[in-house]
Motif scaffolding. Structure first.
Motif, short mmCIF file in Angstrom:
data_model
loop_
_atom_site.label_atom_id
_atom_site.label_comp_id
_atom_site.label_asym_id
_atom_site.label_seq_id
_atom_site.Cartn_x
_atom_site.Cartn_y
_atom_site.Cartn_z
N ARG A 157 33.61 47.77 52.35
CA ARG A 157 34.90 48.20 52.90
C ARG A 157 35.26 47.28 54.06
O ARG A 157 34.40 46.59 54.60
N ARG A 158 36.51 47.27 54.44
CA ARG A 158 36.94 46.50 55.60
C ARG A 158 36.41 47.15 56.88
O ARG A 158 36.16 48.36 56.89
N PRO A 159 36.24 46.38 57.96
CA PRO A 159 35.76 46.96 59.22
C PRO A 159 36.63 48.14 59.66
O PRO A 159 37.86 48.06 59.63
N ASP A 160 35.96 49.22 59.99
CA ASP A 160 36.59 50.46 60.46
C ASP A 160 37.45 51.15 59.41
O ASP A 160 38.17 52.10 59.73
N ALA A 161 37.40 50.72 58.16
CA ALA A 161 38.12 51.41 57.09
C ALA A 161 37.40 52.71 56.75
O ALA A 161 36.21 52.88 57.04
N ASP A 162 38.11 53.61 56.12
CA ASP A 162 37.60 54.93 55.78
C ASP A 162 36.54 54.85 54.68
O ASP A 162 36.78 54.27 53.61
N VAL A 163 35.37 55.43 54.93
CA VAL A 163 34.27 55.42 53.96
C VAL A 163 34.64 56.22 52.72
O VAL A 163 34.37 55.78 51.59
N LYS A 164 35.24 57.38 52.89
CA LYS A 164 35.60 58.21 51.73
C LYS A 164 36.57 57.49 50.80
O LYS A 164 36.43 57.57 49.59
N SER A 165 37.53 56.78 51.37
CA SER A 165 38.48 56.03 50.53
C SER A 165 37.79 54.94 49.74
O SER A 165 38.07 54.73 48.56
N ALA A 166 36.88 54.23 50.39
CA ALA A 166 36.14 53.16 49.70
C ALA A 166 35.29 53.73 48.58
O ALA A 166 35.22 53.18 47.49
N ALA A 167 34.64 54.87 48.84
CA ALA A 167 33.76 55.48 47.83
C ALA A 167 34.56 56.09 46.69
O ALA A 167 34.11 56.07 45.54
N ARG A 168 35.75 56.61 46.98
CA ARG A 168 36.58 57.21 45.93
C ARG A 168 37.01 56.19 44.89
O ARG A 168 37.26 56.54 43.74
N ALA A 169 37.08 54.95 45.28
CA ALA A 169 37.53 53.89 44.36
C ALA A 169 36.44 53.45 43.40
O ALA A 169 36.68 52.60 42.55
N VAL A 170 35.24 54.02 43.54
CA VAL A 170 34.08 53.60 42.75
C VAL A 170 33.57 54.76 41.91
O VAL A 170 33.58 55.91 42.36
N LYS A 171 33.11 54.45 40.71
CA LYS A 171 32.57 55.49 39.83
C LYS A 171 31.06 55.58 40.00
O LYS A 171 30.34 54.60 39.86
N PHE A 172 30.60 56.80 40.32
CA PHE A 172 29.17 57.08 40.40
C PHE A 172 28.99 58.57 40.19
O PHE A 172 29.94 59.35 40.25
N ALA A 173 27.76 58.98 39.94
CA ALA A 173 27.46 60.39 39.67
C ALA A 173 27.01 61.09 40.94
O ALA A 173 26.48 60.46 41.86
#
Length: 127
Positions: free
Chosen positions: A28-44
């Motif tokens: 993710r970009r510096p200080d960007a939202d972790v939840k937003s970065a993780a939402r864009a990725v598929k995982f279980a």
């Protein structure tokens, strides 16, 4: 006909298999939202996912699964950004709410953990 059904079920079971010895690295970009970065990725649910800051220009690298020691598999730029992310943690900056809570670990137990386990404790995403 029965063979195809069994093969399809095996594929589904493999997809649900926990990846206990693997870690998914999301940038993710510096200080960007972790939840937003993780939402864009598929995982279980239950997968071990970490989110590090990408300080470079240009597009973010694609998320990637790692089985071995993460720092030994990364390139020079990725290792530099991993180090910078660790340094920012040491600065006692406010922790992003998208990260998982730190599990209680004794000092003795912490010495036994792998590098990937420690990285997951520092940068693990709540899954």
């Amino acid at each position: 006909m029965m063979g195809k059904s069994v093969a399809a079920r095996i594929v589904k079971l493999e997809a649900r298999r926990p990846r206990s010895n693997e870690i998914l690295l999301v940038w993710r970009r510096p200080d960007a939202d972790v939840k937003s970065a993780a939402r864009a990725v598929k995982f279980a649910t239950g997968d071990r996912v970490i989110c590090l800051e990408w300080f470079g220009e240009g597009p973010l690298p694609e998320p990637k699964w790692y089985r071995e020691r993460l720092s030994s598999e990364l390139g020079a730029a990725e290792n530099e950004y991993l180090t910078r992310s660790l340094e920012r943690v040491q600065q006692n900056r406010p922790r992003d709410p998208g990260f998982a809570e730190h599990p209680p670990v004794s000092a003795n137990r912490a010495r036994e953990l792998t590098d990937n386990d420690l990285l997951h404790m520092a940068f693990g995403v709540a899954t």
